[in-house]
Design a protein around this motif. Structure first.
Motif, PDB file in Angstrom:
ATOM      1  N   PRO A 156       0.844  -1.196   0.000  1.00 42.81           N
ATOM      2  CA  PRO A 156       0.000   0.000   0.000  1.00 42.81           C
ATOM      3  C   PRO A 156       0.886   1.256   0.000  1.00 42.81           C
ATOM      4  O   PRO A 156       2.055   1.194   0.408  1.00 42.81           O
ATOM      5  CB  PRO A 156      -0.790  -0.123   1.305  1.00 42.81           C
ATOM      6  CG  PRO A 156       0.026  -1.004   2.180  1.00 42.81           C
ATOM      7  CD  PRO A 156       0.799  -1.915   1.266  1.00 42.81           C
ATOM      8  N   PRO A 157       0.349   2.382  -0.448  1.00 45.99           N
ATOM      9  CA  PRO A 157       1.148   3.610  -0.528  1.00 45.99           C
ATOM     10  C   PRO A 157       1.845   3.994   0.787  1.00 45.99           C
ATOM     11  O   PRO A 157       2.968   4.496   0.761  1.00 45.99           O
ATOM     12  CB  PRO A 157       0.128   4.670  -0.947  1.00 45.99           C
ATOM     13  CG  PRO A 157      -0.899   3.895  -1.704  1.00 45.99           C
ATOM     14  CD  PRO A 157      -0.987   2.567  -1.006  1.00 45.99           C
ATOM     15  N   ALA A 158       1.211   3.746   1.923  1.00 42.06           N
ATOM     16  CA  ALA A 158       1.842   4.099   3.198  1.00 42.06           C
ATOM     17  C   ALA A 158       3.137   3.322   3.405  1.00 42.06           C
ATOM     18  O   ALA A 158       4.129   3.872   3.904  1.00 42.06           O
ATOM     19  CB  ALA A 158       0.870   3.852   4.350  1.00 42.06           C
ATOM     20  N   GLU A 159       3.157   2.055   3.010  1.00 44.35           N
ATOM     21  CA  GLU A 159       4.378   1.258   3.149  1.00 44.35           C
ATOM     22  C   GLU A 159       5.435   1.677   2.138  1.00 44.35           C
ATOM     23  O   GLU A 159       6.629   1.682   2.444  1.00 44.35           O
ATOM     24  CB  GLU A 159       4.068  -0.232   3.013  1.00 44.35           C
ATOM     25  CG  GLU A 159       3.344  -0.804   4.210  1.00 44.35           C
ATOM     26  CD  GLU A 159       3.106  -2.305   4.086  1.00 44.35           C
ATOM     27  OE1 GLU A 159       3.978  -3.022   3.536  1.00 44.35           O
ATOM     28  OE2 GLU A 159       2.037  -2.756   4.538  1.00 44.35           O
ATOM     29  N   VAL A 160       5.009   2.023   0.940  1.00 41.63           N
ATOM     30  CA  VAL A 160       5.947   2.516  -0.072  1.00 41.63           C
ATOM     31  C   VAL A 160       6.589   3.807   0.440  1.00 41.63           C
ATOM     32  O   VAL A 160       7.815   3.979   0.380  1.00 41.63           O
ATOM     33  CB  VAL A 160       5.238   2.743  -1.420  1.00 41.63           C
ATOM     34  CG1 VAL A 160       6.179   3.392  -2.431  1.00 41.63           C
ATOM     35  CG2 VAL A 160       4.676   1.436  -1.965  1.00 41.63           C
ATOM     36  N   ALA A 161       5.772   4.703   0.966  1.00 44.32           N
ATOM     37  CA  ALA A 161       6.286   5.971   1.487  1.00 44.32           C
ATOM     38  C   ALA A 161       7.234   5.736   2.657  1.00 44.32           C
ATOM     39  O   ALA A 161       8.281   6.401   2.758  1.00 44.32           O
ATOM     40  CB  ALA A 161       5.131   6.872   1.905  1.00 44.32           C
ATOM     41  N   ALA A 162       6.910   4.811   3.544  1.00 45.08           N
ATOM     42  CA  ALA A 162       7.776   4.519   4.690  1.00 45.08           C
ATOM     43  C   ALA A 162       9.139   4.019   4.210  1.00 45.08           C
ATOM     44  O   ALA A 162      10.179   4.412   4.747  1.00 45.08           O
ATOM     45  CB  ALA A 162       7.110   3.508   5.615  1.00 45.08           C
ATOM     46  N   HIS A 163       9.131   3.167   3.182  1.00 43.56           N
ATOM     47  CA  HIS A 163      10.390   2.669   2.622  1.00 43.56           C
ATOM     48  C   HIS A 163      11.213   3.825   2.045  1.00 43.56           C
ATOM     49  O   HIS A 163      12.417   3.927   2.301  1.00 43.56           O
ATOM     50  CB  HIS A 163      10.103   1.620   1.536  1.00 43.56           C
ATOM     51  CG  HIS A 163      11.310   1.281   0.725  1.00 43.56           C
ATOM     52  ND1 HIS A 163      12.323   0.479   1.191  1.00 43.56           N
ATOM     53  CD2 HIS A 163      11.676   1.668  -0.528  1.00 43.56           C
ATOM     54  CE1 HIS A 163      13.265   0.388   0.262  1.00 43.56           C
ATOM     55  NE2 HIS A 163      12.888   1.088  -0.781  1.00 43.56           N
ATOM     56  N   ILE A 164      10.570   4.685   1.269  1.00 41.53           N
ATOM     57  CA  ILE A 164      11.286   5.810   0.656  1.00 41.53           C
ATOM     58  C   ILE A 164      11.793   6.761   1.730  1.00 41.53           C
ATOM     59  O   ILE A 164      12.946   7.204   1.688  1.00 41.53           O
ATOM     60  CB  ILE A 164      10.387   6.530  -0.371  1.00 41.53           C
ATOM     61  CG1 ILE A 164      10.135   5.604  -1.565  1.00 41.53           C
ATOM     62  CG2 ILE A 164      11.008   7.857  -0.814  1.00 41.53           C
ATOM     63  CD1 ILE A 164       9.082   6.101  -2.540  1.00 41.53           C
ATOM     64  N   ALA A 165      10.962   7.067   2.707  1.00 43.12           N
ATOM     65  CA  ALA A 165      11.379   7.971   3.794  1.00 43.12           C
ATOM     66  C   ALA A 165      12.592   7.409   4.518  1.00 43.12           C
ATOM     67  O   ALA A 165      13.530   8.158   4.840  1.00 43.12           O
ATOM     68  CB  ALA A 165      10.225   8.199   4.762  1.00 43.12           C
ATOM     69  N   ALA A 166      12.603   6.121   4.781  1.00 44.53           N
ATOM     70  CA  ALA A 166      13.739   5.504   5.475  1.00 44.53           C
ATOM     71  C   ALA A 166      14.999   5.564   4.604  1.00 44.53           C
ATOM     72  O   ALA A 166      16.120   5.661   5.124  1.00 44.53           O
ATOM     73  CB  ALA A 166      13.410   4.056   5.824  1.00 44.53           C
ATOM     74  N   THR A 167      14.828   5.525   3.287  1.00 40.67           N
ATOM     75  CA  THR A 167      15.949   5.573   2.374  1.00 40.67           C
ATOM     76  C   THR A 167      16.588   6.959   2.308  1.00 40.67           C
ATOM     77  O   THR A 167      17.802   7.085   2.202  1.00 40.67           O
ATOM     78  CB  THR A 167      15.508   5.139   0.953  1.00 40.67           C
ATOM     79  OG1 THR A 167      14.959   3.822   1.025  1.00 40.67           O
ATOM     80  CG2 THR A 167      16.648   5.178  -0.037  1.00 40.67           C
ATOM     81  N   VAL A 168      15.765   8.005   2.390  1.00 39.17           N
ATOM     82  CA  VAL A 168      16.280   9.369   2.169  1.00 39.17           C
ATOM     83  C   VAL A 168      16.582  10.136   3.447  1.00 39.17           C
ATOM     84  O   VAL A 168      17.204  11.190   3.385  1.00 39.17           O
ATOM     85  CB  VAL A 168      15.333  10.203   1.278  1.00 39.17           C
ATOM     86  CG1 VAL A 168      15.121   9.539  -0.067  1.00 39.17           C
ATOM     87  CG2 VAL A 168      14.012  10.468   1.963  1.00 39.17           C
ATOM     88  N   THR A 169      16.103   9.663   4.571  1.00 39.15           N
ATOM     89  CA  THR A 169      16.358  10.383   5.826  1.00 39.15           C
ATOM     90  C   THR A 169      17.364   9.624   6.663  1.00 39.15           C
ATOM     91  O   THR A 169      17.305   8.401   6.758  1.00 39.15           O
ATOM     92  CB  THR A 169      15.057  10.606   6.631  1.00 39.15           C
ATOM     93  OG1 THR A 169      14.427   9.340   6.849  1.00 39.15           O
ATOM     94  CG2 THR A 169      14.103  11.523   5.893  1.00 39.15           C
ATOM     95  N   PRO A 170      18.294  10.354   7.262  1.00 42.01           N
ATOM     96  CA  PRO A 170      19.314   9.673   8.062  1.00 42.01           C
ATOM     97  C   PRO A 170      18.699   9.025   9.298  1.00 42.01           C
ATOM     98  O   PRO A 170      17.724   9.534   9.868  1.00 42.01           O
ATOM     99  CB  PRO A 170      20.274  10.792   8.459  1.00 42.01           C
ATOM    100  CG  PRO A 170      19.576  12.064   8.171  1.00 42.01           C
ATOM    101  CD  PRO A 170      18.455  11.781   7.231  1.00 42.01           C
ATOM    102  N   ASP A 171      19.267   7.920   9.698  1.00 42.57           N
ATOM    103  CA  ASP A 171      18.826   7.216  10.904  1.00 42.57           C
ATOM    104  C   ASP A 171      19.244   8.062  12.107  1.00 42.57           C
ATOM    105  O   ASP A 171      20.428   8.392  12.269  1.00 42.57           O
ATOM    106  CB  ASP A 171      19.481   5.838  10.952  1.00 42.57           C
ATOM    107  CG  ASP A 171      18.962   4.976  12.081  1.00 42.57           C
ATOM    108  OD1 ASP A 171      18.113   5.455  12.854  1.00 42.57           O
ATOM    109  OD2 ASP A 171      19.390   3.819  12.163  1.00 42.57           O
TER     110      ASP A 171
END
Length: 173
Positions: A156-171
């Protein structure tokens, strides 16, 4: 930072972009298609099949995104299908020249899923969107080289967005 969501029509770019803006603090949304809509109201431009065919559209997208990113700060999330490699190279080069970090993602789903999504999207169900599936498939080899492909077939879009957000934002840890 710019997060550009690419992919065929009906794959969920706009919905995912809205989720990204919600997930990433200080993120903002911009739709480059609106630059094309604006240009369609100008007289004197040559007739084209798609507003992306105007070099003016590509230049104005780079200029608008550059200035907007400088004005609003934070991440700028864009959802726009670009299937012509030369057009993407032109846009990417302009953004690189402006010194804005660019994260390019292609949202992908298999053809059967795309057809089901497009046909089920009642207000936007159009033959035009279905007719562009082949152009997307033809562009997929170069898109795969230029972007991180995210398979949305079963997400679902929320999971896609969570994946992208985790990719582009530093831990933060």
């Amino acid at each position: 930072m710019i997060i550009w969501l690419n992919g065929t029509f009906g794959v969920g770019k706009t919905t995912t972009a809205a989720e990204l803006v919600r997930l990433i603090p200080g993120a903002h949304f911009f739709d480059p298609e609106q630059v094309g809509v604006m240009l369609t109201h100008a007289t004197g431009l040559p007739k084209v099949g798609d507003f992306q065919d105007w070099a003016l559209w590509r230049a104005l997208v780079v200029e608008t995104v550059t200035r907007l990113a400088g004005q609003v700060g934070g991440a700028l999330v864009l959802a726009q299908t670009v299937l012509v490699e030369d057009y993407w190279q032109e846009i990417r080069a302009g953004l690189e020249t402006a010194g804005i970090p660019l994260h390019h993602f292609v949202l992908h789903a298999d053809r059967a899923t795309l057809i089901r999504r497009i046909e089920g999207d009642t207000p936007l169900n159009s033959p035009w969107r279905l007719n562009h599936l082949t152009a997307y498939q033809d562009a997929l080899p170069w898109l795969s080289r230029e972007a991180q492909v995210v398979d949305t077939t079963r997400l679902p879009p929320a999971e896609v967005a969570a994946h992208i957000a985790a990719t582009v934002t530093p831990d933060p840890a």
